[in-house]
Design a protein around this motif. Structure first.
Motif, PDB file in Angstrom:
ATOM      1  N   GLU A 136       0.765  -1.183  -0.041  1.00 14.47           N
ATOM      2  CA  GLU A 136      -0.013  -0.115   0.137  1.00 14.47           C
ATOM      3  C   GLU A 136       0.847   1.103   0.023  1.00 14.47           C
ATOM      4  OE1 GLU A 136      -3.133   0.404  -0.437  1.00 14.47           O
ATOM      5  OE2 GLU A 136      -3.595  -1.669  -0.627  1.00 14.47           O
ATOM      6  N   ALA A 137       1.932   1.133   0.708  1.00 18.06           N
ATOM      7  CA  ALA A 137       2.722   2.195   0.873  1.00 18.06           C
ATOM      8  C   ALA A 137       3.459   2.627  -0.544  1.00 18.06           C
ATOM      9  CB  ALA A 137       3.862   2.224   1.811  1.00 18.06           C
ATOM     10  N   MET A 138       3.830   1.480  -1.125  1.00 16.29           N
ATOM     11  CA  MET A 138       4.392   1.820  -2.367  1.00 16.29           C
ATOM     12  C   MET A 138       3.490   2.464  -3.526  1.00 16.29           C
ATOM     13  SD  MET A 138       7.482   0.412  -2.885  1.00 16.29           S
ATOM     14  CE  MET A 138       7.689   0.026  -4.564  1.00 16.29           C
ATOM     15  N   LYS A 139       2.166   2.307  -3.261  1.00 14.16           N
ATOM     16  CA  LYS A 139       1.402   2.765  -4.193  1.00 14.16           C
ATOM     17  C   LYS A 139       0.671   4.082  -3.958  1.00 14.16           C
ATOM     18  CE  LYS A 139      -2.182   0.117  -5.199  1.00 14.16           C
ATOM     19  NZ  LYS A 139      -3.214  -1.144  -4.733  1.00 14.16           N
ATOM     20  N   GLU A 140       0.614   4.332  -2.647  1.00 12.56           N
ATOM     21  CA  GLU A 140       0.015   5.726  -1.994  1.00 12.56           C
ATOM     22  C   GLU A 140       0.515   6.999  -2.998  1.00 12.56           C
ATOM     23  OE1 GLU A 140      -2.610   6.842  -0.154  1.00 12.56           O
ATOM     24  OE2 GLU A 140      -2.140   8.819  -0.416  1.00 12.56           O
TER      25      GLU A 140
END
Lengths: 542, 364
Positions: free
Chosen positions: A482-486
């Protein structure tokens, strides 16, 4: 059950963590709401009605379209004899991995005047100008709604399908014995029973929609999210941006209430799965229609955009691009590793606090810390700025007074603020995963170590942590992804010259040259697939 | 002999509700005590309080010579030297049998730890299973591992929470005898919770009957079943049926006819404990006296006038089991259910004449 000072320390740490995670939101709300009625009435007279109206319309369009897509697919997969059911079953989840803004960009490219579709139509039918024919314009509010629905409907599909599949088979047997056909039985029993699950799913989709920034920005549709962004980055007006973010926060809060209410209505579910004898048998035309419907969603929501990206990547790939990818990719990984590690540790502390303590409000820290999931990245970013901006000023003043070199914006101007915002936003994922793991451990296992003379802390290290190993790993991985995508939070908080994979893609999209970042975009999609694969695998196990 | 565990006026509150009050008893080394009572009576809470998982509100628990636990000196569970067998055994699923058993004796040096594990593996016939994991064992084997693990740190008292509830009914009796012999050979003091009265009579030296957070009676199973001190004790242990009566001097009137008393002392009356509330859905109210009729004291008298009708017939090892109700319709004295055994076959709905053999009558 944990005794003495350690217990006290654990309690204090848990409450402090929860408070620190939620505090910036209150600071933002405070500054936003105290931003005076004067400012608000000015906003109300000018742009605010449009922003609010657009936001609400977008939410409505997405709610209707995504439930149409999601519930229909769930019904077709679970209740009928549709062909290639087992393949469609997981294919229909894949659009979740596709960021809406990528689809928006790719479809604009595909369907606008200069795009291949219209070019083909013009040459085929000998049309010369836009006046000769009508063609839809995707860059509208409705277009944004369609694009967002195409990638978010799997939430509804997934939760509704599970609800259908977990319905007590005997309810369906009873309704059949009472004279209903399979279709009537689905309509009168299955669908009403699944309603709470559908409502929960819709609220999740609405949260994501309210959080969307890049799609509406690209389509030039002004919503509250883009307004916050423009007001802060365009005009540098922090308090107005805070006020808008507070308003957005209020809407999210309403959705959360809506969701909580639906959760209370969720009925007991059984694990007597529905068997094939209850399938609705489709006629040939129905079969064709149903297949076209499902496959269109898979193609439009995932396969076509991915195909376009792959074509772009093949055509435009260069060494230079890969160089850039490596450097921004490294930034993304750095952020994601910090976030995942911190969120996982916090989740462990809070979950075990809830599990092993007897305080009345022991569940509160974990619930509070999970609230961030509903908060749009844009709002969180404003909360960070509202909190750490003044704090930085204070630190610098203090440094100047003491006579040491001013450290600059060490909190709000570094990746500290981004990681903080990420941890707030994604804690719920880690909490949920590790809570799930802890629930698998029988309650008496907690009591066994002390009954054998082994202290609590050692018990946790030798029993709970090893038993939670896989949950910890999954929690870490899901937060990492999720952090990669935010995107929106990073856009507002990134230090000068700091790019992540997603901001780079966003930048390229804004400049209409995604071709040069196609490999990065594929990478983001690939990361998005990880949690979906995990979800599927989990389901197979169950 | 001194007591190995001594509980004095123990009181426990959970969320402002009194769960246990005024519990006092002591056990000598090697005693096995069965805690019984209806569900919700507080027996598991008592076990958890002794183990240290629940804090006491008042009173004291002393374990061995040196440990005194009061509200102001609450020892954490790991310092109480009390072992526990959990209902679901709570074996650590990620550790092998050997490591489960050794879990509580890390303080020992390697050689003595290995020796202790090996001794316990022998004692509980677990040799050959050292490297297995809990899920690879049968229910009975899992229980033996749980016992070995609890015994490893040499606790002063062993607590067992419904130890036989997960065991196949057919194997249960055998296992109870086996474990009882083991505990006896180790002179281990044990307290176990059960809701099954048969387990008490097979497994325990002493039985303690609890009701609504209070200890009603404690004593040897034989003594308690012969001299129950309250109707709850007799009722829970299913010692017999309840026969309402009216007393006039030496004569007792019941639905089955009159009973003549040889002397006034042939009827032992127990006063109702005013602190214990009676439930509403039983045969008791404050105006009515009842006497306990054990099945063995019922005699069928074929020639006399019928006074009961057969409602239920069951087949048991002790002959046919009958439930009868009185024909007499006096509301006050009507008996709804009287239970006894008989060799002879009667029919459902058949009217019989029964009488009560003269004995020491127990009234409540």
């Amino acid at each position: 059950m944990i005794s003495g000072n350690r217990s006290k320390a654990w309690r204090i740490i848990s409450w402090v963590i929860a408070s620190v995670l939620i505090l910036p939101i209150f600071i933002m709300l405070g500054s936003g709401l105290s931003a005076t009625t004067e400012l608000f009435s000015h906003l109300w007279d000018t742009v605010l009605p449009t922003y609010v109206l657009n936001t609400l319309s977008l939410a409505l369009i997405v709610a209707i379209l995504s439930s149409l897509f999601g519930v229909t697919c769930a019904a077709l997969i679970t209740q009928t004899n549709i062909k290639a059911k087992n393949t469609l079953r997981w294919l229909l989840m894949l659009p979740l991995a596709m960021p809406a803004y990528l689809v928006a960009y790719l479809y604009t490219d595909l369907f606008d005047y200069a795009g291949p579709v219209q070019r083909f139509l013009r040459t085929t039918f000998n049309w010369n100008s836009p006046n000769d024919y009508w063609f839809f314009d995707i860059r509208t509010l409705f277009g944004a709604g369609v694009v967002i629905s195409l990638v978010l409907f799997p939430y509804i599909y997934m939760l509704t399908r599970t609800a259908f599949e977990q319905q007590d088979q005997n309810l369906h047997r009873a309704s059949r014995l009472l004279g209903l056909t399979t279709f009537q039985s689905f309509y009168k029993v299955g669908l009403p029973l699944a309603r709470p699950a559908i409502v929960i799913a819709i609220s999740l989709v609405l949260m994501e929609t309210l959080a969307d920034f890049a799609t509406v920005q690209y389509f030039a549709v002004n919503t509250l999210t883009t307004a916050v962004y423009d007001t802060w980055l365009g005009y540098g007006d922090l308090s107005t941006a805070n006020a808008l973010a507070s308003l957005l926060m209020l809407m999210v809060f309403l959705v959360v209430l809506f969701e909580q209410k639906a959760r209370m209505n969720q009925r007991h579910q059984s694990n007597r799965p529905i068997t094939s004898s209850h399938e609705i048998i489709l006629t040939l035309p129905q079969q064709i229609l149903a297949s076209v419907f499902c496959w269109s969603l898979v193609i439009l929501g995932f396969l076509l955009p991915l195909g376009l990206l792959v074509l772009m990547a093949i055509e435009y790939a260069s060494l230079e691009q890969i160089d850039e990818l490596v450097s921004t990719g490294f930034n993304s990984i750095e952020l994601a590793v910090y976030t995942a590690t911190i969120a996982t540790i916090i989740a462990l502390v809070l979950v075990l606090y809830k599990r092993l303590h007897k305080d009345k409000l022991k569940a509160l820290p974990i619930n509070v810390s999970g609230f961030g999931y509903a908060i749009p990245g844009t709002v969180l970013a404003m909360a960070m700025l509202a909190t750490f901006g003044p704090l930085d000023n204070y630190i610098n003043d203090l440094a100047a007074n003491v006579g040491i070199e001013e450290p600059g914006l060490i909190l709000s101007g570094t990746i500290f603020a981004i990681v903080f915002a990420f941890v707030v936003r994604f804690s719920a994922i880690a909490n949920g995963t590790i809570s799930g793991g802890v629930e698998q451990i029988s309650a008496s296992i907690d009591l066994a170590p002390p009954s054998l003379g082994v202290g609590r802390l050692k018990g946790i290290l030798t029993v709970h942590i090893p038993l939670l190993k896989s949950s910890i790993f999954i929690a870490w991985l899901l937060v990492f992804v999720e952090a990669m995508k935010e995107l929106p939070a990073v856009l507002l908080l990134r230090p000068f010259n700091f790019d992540t994979l997603s901001t780079q893609i966003y930048q390229l999209i804004s400049d209409e040259r995604l071709e040069q970042g196609a490999i990065g975009a594929i990478l983001i999609v690939a990361f998005g697939l990880i949690p979906i694969i995990w979800l599927n695998r989990n389901e197979d196990k169950a | 002999m001194t007591h190995i565990i001594e509980i004095h006026q123990l009181q426990v509150k959970l969320q402002q509700k009194t769960i246990l009050s005024d519990i006092s008893f002591g056990l000598e080394a090697g005693d096995i005590l069965g805690l019984v009572g209806p569900s919700g009576c507080g027996k598991t809470t008592l076990l958890n309080t002794l183990a240290g998982f629940i804090e006491q509100e008042a009173g004291s628990i002393s374990i061995g010579d040196s440990t005194l636990i009061t509200k102001d000196n609450l020892l954490p569970p790991e310092q109480r030297n009390v072992g526990m067998i959990f209902q679901d055994y709570a074996l650590f699923p990620h550790l092998s049998v050997e490591k489960n058993i050794g879990f509580g004796i890390d303080k020992l040096d390697k050689a003595s730890k290995d020796a202790r594990i090996s001794e316990l593996l022998d004692l509980l016939e677990l040799k050959g299973f050292e490297q297995r994991y809990p899920h690879q064992l049968s229910g009975g084997q899992q229980q033996r591992v749980a016992i070995a693990r609890a015994l490893a740190p040499q606790p002063q008292v062993l607590l067992l929470d419904e130890p036989f509830s997960n065991i196949d009914a057919r194997l249960r009796n055998e296992l109870m005898i086996e474990i009882r012999q083991l505990l006896k050979s180790l002179n281990m003091t044990a307290i176990f919770v059960t809701h099954n009265k048969d387990e008490v009579f097979t497994f325990a030296d002493k039985v303690a009957v609890m009701y609504q957070g209070k200890l009603l009676q404690i004593g040897s199973p034989v003594h308690v079943s012969q001299h129950p001190n309250s109707w709850q004790v007799a009722d829970f242990l299913q010692l017999g049926s309840w026969l309402p009566f009216k007393r006039k001097e030496n004569q007792i009137e019941t639905a089955l006819g009159y009973i003549e008393l040889d002397s006034l002392s042939q009827l032992t009356s127990h006063e109702q404990d005013p602190n214990v509330k009676t439930c509403e859905n039983n045969d008791f109210n404050n105006n009515k006296q009842v006497m306990l009729i054990k099945p063995k004291d019922v005699k069928v008298d074929v020639d006399a006038k019928a006074n009961v009708v057969v409602n239920h017939i069951g087949i048991t090892e002790q002959g046919y089991h009958y439930l009868v109700s009185s024909i007499e319709n006096s509301e006050e004295l009507h008996v709804k259910r009287l239970s006894f055994y008989h060799e002879q076959v009667f029919e459902l709905g058949q009217e019989l004449s029964i009488c009560i053999k003269p004995h020491q009558y127990l009234a409540f």
